[in-house]
Design a protein around this motif. Structure first.
Motif, short mmCIF file in Angstrom:
data_model
loop_
_atom_site.label_atom_id
_atom_site.label_comp_id
_atom_site.label_asym_id
_atom_site.label_seq_id
_atom_site.Cartn_x
_atom_site.Cartn_y
_atom_site.Cartn_z
N VAL A 124 0.87 -1.19 0.00
CA VAL A 124 0.00 0.00 0.00
C VAL A 124 0.90 1.23 0.00
O VAL A 124 1.79 1.36 0.84
N GLU A 125 0.64 2.12 -0.91
CA GLU A 125 1.50 3.28 -1.08
C GLU A 125 1.55 4.16 0.18
O GLU A 125 0.56 4.32 0.88
N THR A 126 2.72 4.73 0.41
CA THR A 126 2.89 5.73 1.45
C THR A 126 3.25 7.06 0.78
O THR A 126 3.33 7.14 -0.45
N LYS A 127 3.48 8.07 1.59
CA LYS A 127 3.89 9.37 1.03
C LYS A 127 5.34 9.33 0.52
O LYS A 127 5.75 10.17 -0.28
N GLY A 128 6.11 8.36 1.00
CA GLY A 128 7.50 8.24 0.57
C GLY A 128 7.63 7.53 -0.76
O GLY A 128 6.87 6.60 -1.07
N GLN A 129 8.59 7.94 -1.56
CA GLN A 129 8.80 7.33 -2.86
C GLN A 129 9.39 5.92 -2.71
O GLN A 129 10.34 5.71 -1.96
N ASP A 130 8.78 4.98 -3.42
CA ASP A 130 9.22 3.57 -3.40
C ASP A 130 9.15 2.94 -2.01
O ASP A 130 9.86 1.96 -1.73
N LEU A 131 8.33 3.51 -1.14
CA LEU A 131 8.13 2.95 0.20
C LEU A 131 6.67 2.58 0.37
O LEU A 131 5.79 3.39 0.07
N TYR A 132 6.40 1.36 0.84
CA TYR A 132 5.02 0.86 0.90
C TYR A 132 4.72 0.32 2.30
O TYR A 132 5.59 -0.22 2.99
N HIS A 133 3.46 0.49 2.69
CA HIS A 133 2.96 -0.21 3.87
C HIS A 133 2.79 -1.68 3.49
O HIS A 133 2.36 -1.99 2.38
N ARG A 134 3.09 -2.57 4.42
CA ARG A 134 2.94 -4.00 4.16
C ARG A 134 1.68 -4.49 4.86
O ARG A 134 1.63 -4.55 6.08
#
Length: 290
Positions: free
Chosen positions: A272-282
């Protein structure tokens, strides 16, 4: 014995708070059930300031222990299996006082072993098994064989308890005697691990190969409690799972159980996308094709 100790429990039995009183006697040449005491008095009460209150006595060159236990604590022990002696105390103890057939009803519950309670206990035992098994494999891969051996012995013990529960029984202190009758294949694995003349490395290698099948073959059933709860929502965060009241008893073993179920394709991760680039919630969900 009973005449000498009667004043101790009679005083308690007269109180409305007391539900039942049991007496457990040490058997000849066997002190494990009573922790070497000649007599254990077990008193179950509705309310108590602390979960357990214990007093020790001596009489006629013998020793006795009084255990006063809050009913809530007793239920937790029976559910989680954290007090291995309690089932034997209940099944073997002599009933000295029983308000409204409390102990008679409890013994019936233990004998019937309600299915939901059994499913939860299977899930908890399976999570402990996976924790020990996975940690043991890491130590083995790093050639830390003595640490691997320690974890594997514990893993086999959880596998044995799991087999007993699956067959509708409560694990006893002498769980290997139960398993020898119920699932001799698991007993043989344990026997070979501790008695084989092979090197410890070879014993562990063979055991990991054999136990892989035993664990894999019961994964779907053993994890059904967790999977059925997860099916109530499309996806979960790890914090939502840990905060779910039906899963709180899994505690620190929940995370590694989820990772194992991902590896075995029972659960899948969702990015799931976060505000950070290329960083996702799992997030996590049960695989739909199951």
């Amino acid at each position: 014995m009973e005449d000498i100790l009667r004043p101790i429990y009679q005083e308690r039995a007269s109180q409305a708070n007391t539900l039942t009183v049991l007496s457990i006697e040490k058997k000849l040449n066997e002190g494990t059930v009573t922790d070497t005491f000649d007599t254990v008095l077990l008193i179950i009460v509705k309310e108590l300031e602390t979960p357990v209150y214990i007093k020790h006595y001596t009489y006629d060159n013998k020793k006795a222990a009084l255990h006063i236990v809050r009913e809530e604590q007793l239920k937790e022990w029976l559910l989680l299996g954290t007090n291995r002696k309690i089932v034997e105390w209940i099944t073997q103890g002599k009933v000295l006082f029983d308000r409204n057939e409390y102990m008679a009803n409890l013994k019936n519950e233990l004998r019937d072993f309600p299915f939901y309670e059994r499913k939860l206990k299977i899930g908890l035992e399976f999570a402990k098994l996976i924790r020990r098994y996975m940690d043991g494999k890491v130590f083995f891969d790093n050639k830390q064989y003595l640490d691997a051996y320690n974890h594997v012995v514990h893993a086999l013990h959880h596998l044995a308890r799991l087999a007993v529960i699956e067959n509708g029984f409560h694990p006893e202190i002498t769980v290997w005697n139960q398993v020898k009758q119920i699932e001799p294949e698991i007993f043989k694995l344990y026997e070979e691990l501790i008695t084989s003349d092979e090197t410890i490395e070879k014993r562990l290698e063979l055991l990991f190969l054999a136990s892989e099948f035993l664990i894999h073959s019961r994964t779907r059933f053993s994890a059904s409690h967790l999977l059925e709860i997860m099916e109530e929502k499309d996806e979960w965060t790890i914090n939502e799972l840990l905060s779910n009241p039906n899963l709180t008893h899994y505690s620190v073993d929940l995370g590694i159980l989820i990772e194992f179920l991902i590896e075995k394709s029972f659960i899948e991760e969702v990015n799931v996308e976060t505000k950070g680039q290329d960083l996702y919630h799992r997030h996590y969900r049960v695989k739909k094709e199951l």
